[in-house]
Design a protein around this motif. Sequence first.
Motif, PDB file in Angstrom:
ATOM      1  N   MET A  57     -23.960  84.387  87.488  1.00 32.57           N
ATOM      2  CA  MET A  57     -23.231  82.977  87.191  1.00 32.57           C
ATOM      3  C   MET A  57     -24.083  82.056  86.976  1.00 32.57           C
ATOM      4  O   MET A  57     -25.241  81.659  87.532  1.00 32.57           O
ATOM      5  CB  MET A  57     -22.328  82.964  88.633  1.00 32.57           C
ATOM      6  CG  MET A  57     -21.556  83.852  89.210  1.00 32.57           C
ATOM      7  SD  MET A  57     -20.134  83.861  88.395  1.00 32.57           S
ATOM      8  CE  MET A  57     -19.099  85.287  89.227  1.00 32.57           C
TER       9      MET A  57
ATOM     10  N   LYS B 258     -23.478  77.189  90.429  1.00 30.06           N
ATOM     11  CA  LYS B 258     -23.051  77.480  91.799  1.00 30.06           C
ATOM     12  C   LYS B 258     -21.563  77.567  91.869  1.00 30.06           C
ATOM     13  O   LYS B 258     -20.888  76.767  91.304  1.00 30.06           O
ATOM     14  CB  LYS B 258     -23.767  76.562  92.681  1.00 30.06           C
ATOM     15  CG  LYS B 258     -25.302  76.816  93.085  1.00 30.06           C
ATOM     16  CD  LYS B 258     -25.480  76.399  94.116  1.00 30.06           C
ATOM     17  CE  LYS B 258     -27.225  76.617  94.431  1.00 30.06           C
ATOM     18  NZ  LYS B 258     -27.436  75.954  95.868  1.00 30.06           N
ATOM     19  N   MET B 259     -20.908  78.500  92.578  1.00 27.05           N
ATOM     20  CA  MET B 259     -19.439  78.262  92.767  1.00 27.05           C
ATOM     21  C   MET B 259     -19.218  78.576  94.185  1.00 27.05           C
ATOM     22  O   MET B 259     -19.948  79.384  94.789  1.00 27.05           O
ATOM     23  CB  MET B 259     -18.879  79.595  91.936  1.00 27.05           C
ATOM     24  CG  MET B 259     -18.605  79.280  90.663  1.00 27.05           C
ATOM     25  SD  MET B 259     -17.960  80.906  89.801  1.00 27.05           S
ATOM     26  CE  MET B 259     -17.581  80.482  88.437  1.00 27.05           C
ATOM     27  N   SER B 260     -18.183  77.852  94.670  1.00 28.92           N
ATOM     28  CA  SER B 260     -17.686  78.060  95.980  1.00 28.92           C
ATOM     29  C   SER B 260     -16.916  79.515  95.957  1.00 28.92           C
ATOM     30  O   SER B 260     -16.752  79.978  95.045  1.00 28.92           O
ATOM     31  CB  SER B 260     -16.734  76.939  96.384  1.00 28.92           C
ATOM     32  OG  SER B 260     -15.482  77.143  95.766  1.00 28.92           O
TER      33      SER B 260
ATOM     34  N   GLU C 193     -13.568  79.368  94.160  1.00 31.49           N
ATOM     35  CA  GLU C 193     -13.666  79.441  92.627  1.00 31.49           C
ATOM     36  C   GLU C 193     -13.984  80.638  92.206  1.00 31.49           C
ATOM     37  O   GLU C 193     -13.694  81.016  91.125  1.00 31.49           O
ATOM     38  CB  GLU C 193     -14.776  78.281  92.293  1.00 31.49           C
ATOM     39  CG  GLU C 193     -14.496  76.838  92.550  1.00 31.49           C
ATOM     40  CD  GLU C 193     -15.602  75.990  92.327  1.00 31.49           C
ATOM     41  OE1 GLU C 193     -15.470  74.971  91.724  1.00 31.49           O
ATOM     42  OE2 GLU C 193     -16.883  76.247  92.474  1.00 31.49           O
ATOM     43  N   MET C 194     -15.071  81.465  92.787  1.00 29.08           N
ATOM     44  CA  MET C 194     -15.472  82.795  92.387  1.00 29.08           C
ATOM     45  C   MET C 194     -14.111  83.808  92.566  1.00 29.08           C
ATOM     46  O   MET C 194     -13.948  84.508  91.698  1.00 29.08           O
ATOM     47  CB  MET C 194     -16.660  83.298  93.366  1.00 29.08           C
ATOM     48  CG  MET C 194     -16.986  84.844  92.917  1.00 29.08           C
ATOM     49  SD  MET C 194     -18.587  85.347  93.386  1.00 29.08           S
ATOM     50  CE  MET C 194     -19.166  84.913  94.651  1.00 29.08           C
TER      51      MET C 194
END
Length: 142
Positions: A113, A116-118, A121-122
Amino acid sequence: MRSTQSPTYNVGYGKPPKTTQFRKGQSGNPRGRKRSEENLVMVFKRLASRLVKVSINGVTKTMPMAQAVILQNMKAALNQDQIAMGNIFRLMEATGEFLDWTNPELVGKPIFMPEKMSMEEMIAFEGIEVVHRPSSHRTSDP
């Protein structure tokens, strides 16, 4: 008949008589495993990896036979040899040269990725459905 066993050693399942046990340092299979006969794949690999001398533009080079065969096929394909062209196209297809690496259905989703994703979101990005199951070891609240 007199026994050579000590009175404390019990002979039984998994405990053979001391006289028939292997001596320390002696292999249980002294002649080793039998070699298998050479099959077609083993013969092909042995012959394809054999080094041959090839003259390229007057310079002699040593290369594996498989590489020399591909090189000769490419030269013949450039000289309009239809069979050699077919061989090259089949080889390219077998190695994945015709795959559209920009199409995510063919090559899959990215492994990393970039930002950064929460977790939410992922989950939305991957299309994963989260199922919460009650655990049997939890105690219920009074």
